[in-house]
Scaffold this motif. Structure first.
Motif, PDB file in Angstrom:
ATOM      1  N   PHE A   1      16.282 -46.169  37.725  1.00  0.00           N
ATOM      2  CA  PHE A   1      16.052 -45.509  36.372  1.00  0.00           C
ATOM      3  C   PHE A   1      14.768 -45.957  35.926  1.00  0.00           C
ATOM      4  CE2 PHE A   1      16.351 -46.032  31.778  1.00  0.00           C
ATOM      5  CZ  PHE A   1      16.920 -44.557  31.477  1.00  0.00           C
TER       6      PHE A   1
ATOM      7  N   HIS B   1      11.478 -44.841  37.801  1.00  0.00           N
ATOM      8  CA  HIS B   1      11.295 -43.552  37.348  1.00  0.00           C
ATOM      9  C   HIS B   1      10.532 -43.428  35.816  1.00  0.00           C
ATOM     10  CE1 HIS B   1      11.630 -39.107  37.163  1.00  0.00           C
ATOM     11  NE2 HIS B   1      12.175 -39.264  35.932  1.00  0.00           N
ATOM     12  N   LEU B   2      11.081 -44.000  35.161  1.00  0.00           N
ATOM     13  CA  LEU B   2      10.595 -43.980  33.477  1.00  0.00           C
ATOM     14  C   LEU B   2       9.463 -44.704  33.705  1.00  0.00           C
ATOM     15  CD1 LEU B   2      11.255 -42.914  30.987  1.00  0.00           C
ATOM     16  CD2 LEU B   2      12.460 -45.034  30.302  1.00  0.00           C
TER      17      LEU B   2
ATOM     18  N   GLN C   1       6.768 -42.250  35.084  1.00  0.00           N
ATOM     19  CA  GLN C   1       6.845 -41.353  34.330  1.00  0.00           C
ATOM     20  C   GLN C   1       5.992 -41.493  32.909  1.00  0.00           C
ATOM     21  OE1 GLN C   1      10.185 -39.116  33.480  1.00  0.00           O
ATOM     22  NE2 GLN C   1       9.779 -38.604  31.512  1.00  0.00           N
ATOM     23  N   ASP C   2       6.264 -42.647  32.168  1.00  0.00           N
ATOM     24  CA  ASP C   2       5.844 -42.983  30.830  1.00  0.00           C
ATOM     25  C   ASP C   2       4.797 -43.677  31.001  1.00  0.00           C
ATOM     26  OD1 ASP C   2       6.750 -42.284  28.014  1.00  0.00           O
ATOM     27  OD2 ASP C   2       6.845 -44.609  28.096  1.00  0.00           O
TER      28      ASP C   2
ATOM     29  N   PRO D   1      13.393 -49.518  28.265  1.00  0.00           N
ATOM     30  CA  PRO D   1      13.582 -48.069  27.804  1.00  0.00           C
ATOM     31  C   PRO D   1      14.315 -48.027  26.585  1.00  0.00           C
ATOM     32  CG  PRO D   1      15.175 -48.678  29.815  1.00  0.00           C
ATOM     33  CD  PRO D   1      14.162 -49.880  29.406  1.00  0.00           C
TER      34      PRO D   1
ATOM     35  N   LYS E   1      14.038 -41.998  22.808  1.00  0.00           N
ATOM     36  CA  LYS E   1      13.067 -41.524  21.905  1.00  0.00           C
ATOM     37  C   LYS E   1      13.346 -41.371  20.708  1.00  0.00           C
ATOM     38  CE  LYS E   1       9.019 -38.894  23.301  1.00  0.00           C
ATOM     39  NZ  LYS E   1       8.509 -37.968  24.504  1.00  0.00           N
TER      40      LYS E   1
ATOM     41  N   LEU F   1      22.520 -46.646  29.823  1.00  0.00           N
ATOM     42  CA  LEU F   1      21.558 -46.023  30.352  1.00  0.00           C
ATOM     43  C   LEU F   1      21.947 -44.701  31.195  1.00  0.00           C
ATOM     44  CD1 LEU F   1      19.604 -49.291  32.126  1.00  0.00           C
ATOM     45  CD2 LEU F   1      18.990 -47.592  29.980  1.00  0.00           C
TER      46      LEU F   1
ATOM     47  N   GLU G   1      16.682 -38.181  25.844  1.00  0.00           N
ATOM     48  CA  GLU G   1      15.248 -38.501  26.409  1.00  0.00           C
ATOM     49  C   GLU G   1      14.645 -39.986  26.037  1.00  0.00           C
ATOM     50  OE1 GLU G   1      10.838 -36.259  25.926  1.00  0.00           O
ATOM     51  OE2 GLU G   1      12.498 -35.556  24.713  1.00  0.00           O
ATOM     52  N   TRP G   2      14.428 -40.598  26.964  1.00  0.00           N
ATOM     53  CA  TRP G   2      13.901 -42.064  26.985  1.00  0.00           C
ATOM     54  C   TRP G   2      12.408 -42.157  27.178  1.00  0.00           C
ATOM     55  CZ3 TRP G   2      17.634 -45.753  26.569  1.00  0.00           C
ATOM     56  CH2 TRP G   2      19.212 -45.358  26.985  1.00  0.00           C
ATOM     57  N   GLU G   3      12.028 -43.295  26.726  1.00  0.00           N
ATOM     58  CA  GLU G   3      10.674 -43.654  26.788  1.00  0.00           C
ATOM     59  C   GLU G   3      10.565 -45.385  27.053  1.00  0.00           C
ATOM     60  OE1 GLU G   3       8.361 -42.824  23.205  1.00  0.00           O
ATOM     61  OE2 GLU G   3       9.821 -43.286  21.890  1.00  0.00           O
ATOM     62  N   MET G   4       9.505 -45.920  27.453  1.00  0.00           N
ATOM     63  CA  MET G   4       9.439 -47.396  27.702  1.00  0.00           C
ATOM     64  C   MET G   4       8.486 -47.750  26.621  1.00  0.00           C
ATOM     65  SD  MET G   4      10.394 -49.014  30.241  1.00  0.00           S
ATOM     66  CE  MET G   4      10.917 -48.633  31.788  1.00  0.00           C
TER      67      MET G   4
END
Length: 168
Positions: free
Chosen positions: A9, A12-13, A16-17, A115, A118, A132, A138-141
């Motif tokens: 997880f 990936h985040l 992506q972020d 994480p 959002k 988690l 919708e997650w963001e770092m």
């Protein structure tokens, strides 16, 4: 979630972020000091050039290292404190950060990234962490503690070669 699922997880985040997109260069599982008795590995390393048009834009670029920590025992495992770049971050769930807050205060200059759902305030998330495994979020770092810039221990050429050699 299991330790392995949390790590996936976070990976990936983070990709992506923070690591993907135009003008962003990164590698995972970057080996340092390869061929010596002190081989070290960084989970992710990113190179951020000032620009890609002129030589000095590359020469003035900087590196950021990221170490993923899925749980408290992962942090205490002894692995993953191979920070040699200008900026360095631990990436972990906010619940782990909450457990390690006092210990992490001793880690001078190392930033913390977690994480967070959002649009949720990080202070609210710290007080009441969201699980988690919630799939409808919708997650963001988010940076909870910014890294302090320091001088790197290796040359630009060596670190770029290490990133290239990692093949990822």
């Amino acid at each position: 979630m299991t330790r392995k699922e949390i790590t996936k997880f976070l990976q990936h985040l983070l990709i992506q972020d923070r690591l993907s997109g135009q003008g962003k260069y990164y590698a995972s599982e970057v080996s340092l000091d390869y061929g010596t008795a002190k081989v070290r590995r960084v989970d992710f390393m990113q190179f951020v050039p000032v620009n890609c048009v002129y030589v000095d834009g590359l020469e003035k670029g900087h590196f950021i290292s990221y170490e993923l920590k899925s749980c408290k025992s992962d942090y205490h495992s002894g692995y993953g404190k191979n920070f040699i770049t200008e900026k360095n971050y631990f990436v972990m769930p906010i619940s782990v950060y909450k457990e390690l807050t006092e210990e992490l205060k001793k880690e001078y200059g190392i930033g913390i990234m977690c994480p967070v759902p959002k649009y949720r305030d990080t202070r609210d998330e710290f007080k009441n962490p969201t699980p988690l495994d919630k799939t409808d979020i919708e997650w963001e770092m988010k940076i909870l503690k910014p890294a302090k810039t320091k001088s790197r221990d290796k040359s630009l050429t060596e670190l770029l070669f290490c990133m290239l050699r990692s093949g990822r």
